[in-house]
Enzyme design. Structure first.
Site, PDB file in Angstrom:
ATOM      1  N   LYS A 191       0.838  -1.188   0.000  1.00 14.37           N
ATOM      2  CA  LYS A 191       0.000   0.000   0.000  1.00 14.37           C
ATOM      3  C   LYS A 191       0.883   1.252   0.000  1.00 14.37           C
ATOM      4  O   LYS A 191       0.545   2.269  -0.599  1.00 14.37           O
ATOM      5  CB  LYS A 191      -0.893  -0.035   1.233  1.00 14.37           C
ATOM      6  CG  LYS A 191      -1.725   1.229   1.403  1.00 14.37           C
ATOM      7  CD  LYS A 191      -2.844   1.022   2.381  1.00 14.37           C
ATOM      8  CE  LYS A 191      -3.312   2.304   3.062  1.00 14.37           C
ATOM      9  NZ  LYS A 191      -3.116   3.540   2.349  1.00 14.37           N
ATOM     10  N   ARG A 192       2.012   1.143   0.678  1.00 12.02           N
ATOM     11  CA  ARG A 192       2.906   2.301   0.750  1.00 12.02           C
ATOM     12  C   ARG A 192       3.419   2.731  -0.626  1.00 12.02           C
ATOM     13  O   ARG A 192       3.637   3.907  -0.878  1.00 12.02           O
ATOM     14  CB  ARG A 192       4.078   2.023   1.688  1.00 12.02           C
ATOM     15  CG  ARG A 192       4.012   2.916   2.921  1.00 12.02           C
ATOM     16  CD  ARG A 192       5.122   2.633   3.891  1.00 12.02           C
ATOM     17  NE  ARG A 192       5.011   1.276   4.418  1.00 12.02           N
ATOM     18  CZ  ARG A 192       6.046   0.522   4.743  1.00 12.02           C
ATOM     19  NH1 ARG A 192       7.269   0.959   4.571  1.00 12.02           N
ATOM     20  NH2 ARG A 192       5.854  -0.694   5.230  1.00 12.02           N
TER      21      ARG A 192
END
Ligand code: GLU
Length: 520
Positions: free
Chosen positions: A274-275
């Site tokens: 997600k980062r």
């Protein structure tokens, strides 16, 4: 002989193809999970099989409310349909593992009776002590006899503990030093020594629920799953699953495994997270998600403006290809061409720019009318109150003129605002460069000329204006530049006479007058 019998089985009763997508409702569905579901769907459709949605919610600690609804809504949006599932029913239900509690218990009992599993009472604190004392501690054949379980305690004591309500778990008893073979349709044959596998917990008395491993195997068996197609992160569990099939006596109907390659960071170094999406500005979830605990919102493909077809096409090619260099494939073409043999073993870089490219391609492919329909609410929200919405015909024409410049429908506004609202300011640099001494004079003449035009089609207006310029030996560039400035407010946009045709005679003249007024 065994192998022979198995082949005969498959020959005589061509096994019905049945696959499942089995997410745990622990949060929003990751885009990698969407790809897994898509490959299962393509495989089922290609082979005339059944596609089941099963919710693996036996870990109550990690259960997140709303996650199941989110999963179903995501697939509705994408057009990936299930034949059976909690939202549809079907002959193998219930499809939520938390509703199948009673089913699992009999298999736990069977494994205990067969002495293929045992009861363990070790508390978390006791396990922690072992982990601290023994480097790389693993609960297995080498350690189980020094632990507190039904193998070390007298039968009576085990019974007494259970009767008094002491919490316990049931662990699988892994026979050490066996070669366990996993046949994977993508990766080929994989052999693992059973000594590296620990005596995994299969069941917890605390909630009366099985763990992932047991529930997963029992359900794949009962739901007659023929192929388990899932992400590579589950490959390490596969040898244990093979052992469980054997212990439960289901070896002959064990599904075929296919572990899909990882989705990698856009740079290719490591697993997509997600980062990466936050860092580079792309969604990793199909739909927007609001974390019910933190209130934090994560962007989704839908809300960002992706077309579902584009997302499907993009994901389909991350780890699979049709065997030639085609890139744009409709869902039917994907189904027709899909096979697990054409899936790659190595990870697929998540090239999100390519995702935008796919969206661009699908916008071009769709009719201007359809895109106009998608653009309409965006147009209305930008134009604000009191905006007299033009006809869909007009919007469709505008879309046709600018869509090749955008990757997202919402970007059509930036490219086309001047078709709908007159410029409120004039770009200063352009004014400085283009607005000459005689510009106002020329534009006044242009107004007179245009007022006399009755056929305001692009073609006729262009001819009229060009003849006028020629007859007066004016400088075409000088005139056209300020004409554009008056209509658009800056030096951009499509062909001028396409603009005048669409906004019409009256509006064209009004805008020229306004420019003369303001720029002098
Ligand atoms: N519940 C697992 C998951 O969340 C299923 C893995 C499998 O497909 O066996 O992905």
């Amino acid at each position: 002989m065994r192998i022979f019998a198995k082949n005969i089985f498959y020959f005589m009763f061509q096994r019905k193809i049945s696959v499942r997508f089995a997410p745990s409702p622990t949060g929003p569905l990751h885009i990698g999970g969407v790809r897994t579901a898509l490959y299962n769907y393509l495989f089922a459709k290609k082979n005339g099989g059944t596609f089941i949605l099963r919710i693996e919610d036996t870990d109550s600690q990690r259960f997140v409310p709303g996650a199941e609804e989110y999963i179903i809504e995501s697939f509705n949006w994408l057009g990936i349909t299930f034949d059976e599932g909690p939202h549809k029913g079907g002959q193998y239900g219930p499809y939520r593992q938390s509703e199948r509690k009673a089913i699992y218990r009999q298999y736990v009992d069977f494994l205990l009776e067969q002495k293929l599993a045992y009861i363990a009472f070790d508390t978390p604190a006791e396990l922690e002590t072992q982990r601290n004392e023994i480097p790389n501690f693993q609960y297995d054949a080498s350690t189980r006899l020094s632990m507190r379980n039904s193998l070390t305690l007298p039968h009576k004591e085990t019974q007494a503990l259970m009767d008094s309500g002491t919490q316990y778990v049931v662990r699988i008893k892994i026979e050490p030093n066996q070669i366990i073979q996993v046949n994977d349709l993508i990766r080929g044959e994989i052999s693992v020594n059973s000594s590296i596998i620990d005596d995994k917990v299969l069941y917890k008395s605390a909630d009366g629920l099985p763990t992932y491993h047991l529930a997963n195997i029992v359900d794949d068996h009962l739901m007659e799953i023929s192929h388990v197609i899932r992400g590579e992160e589950w490959l390490p569990s596969a040898p244990l699953h093979v052992i469980l099939y054997k212990y439960l006596g289901w070896e002959d109907t064990m599904p075929q495994f296919a572990h899909l390659p990882l989705l990698l960071k856009p740079e290719g170094n490591g697993k997509l997270s997600k980062r990466d999406g936050d860092r580079l500005g792309f969604p990793v979830f199909p739909l927007q998600w609001r974390d019910p605990k933190t209130g934090e919102t994560s962007s989704g493909y839908r809300e960002t403006g992706y077309l579902p077809e584009a997302v499907i096409n993009f994901l389909a090619l991350l780890g699979w290809n049709p065997g030639d260099d085609r890139e744009i494939l409709s869902i039917n073409e994907l189904i027709e061409n899909f096979s697990l043999e054409k899936c790659s073993k190595s990870g697929a870089k998540f090239d999100y720019k390519k995702g935008e490219w796919f969206n661009h391609q699908y916008i071009q492919q769709k009719s201007n009318e359809e895109i106009a329909g998608l653009f309409l609410p965006i147009l209305e929200s930008h134009a604000g109150a009191g905006f007299a919405c033009p006809s869909i015909d007009k919007i469709t024409k505008v879309v046709g003129l600018v869509k090749e410049r955008v990757n997202f429908v919402k970007d059509i506004w930036n490219q086309s605002a001047f078709f709908f609202v007159a410029p409120t300011a004039y770009d200063e640099k352009t004014v400085q460069k283009r607005w000459k001494e005689d510009s106002a004079e020329r534009l006044k003449e242009l107004i007179t000329l245009l007022q006399a035009v009755t056929d305001f089609s692009a073609k006729n207006t262009e001819q009229t204006v060009m003849s006028w310029i020629e007859a007066n030996t004016y400088h075409t560039g000088n005139i056209m530049n300020v004409f554009r400035l008056a209509l658009v407010g800056e030096a951009k946009g499509p062909h001028i006479f396409d603009i005048t045709e669409i906004i019409g005679k009256e509006e064209t003249i009004t805008r020229i007058k306004k420019a003369i007024n303001e720029l002098g």
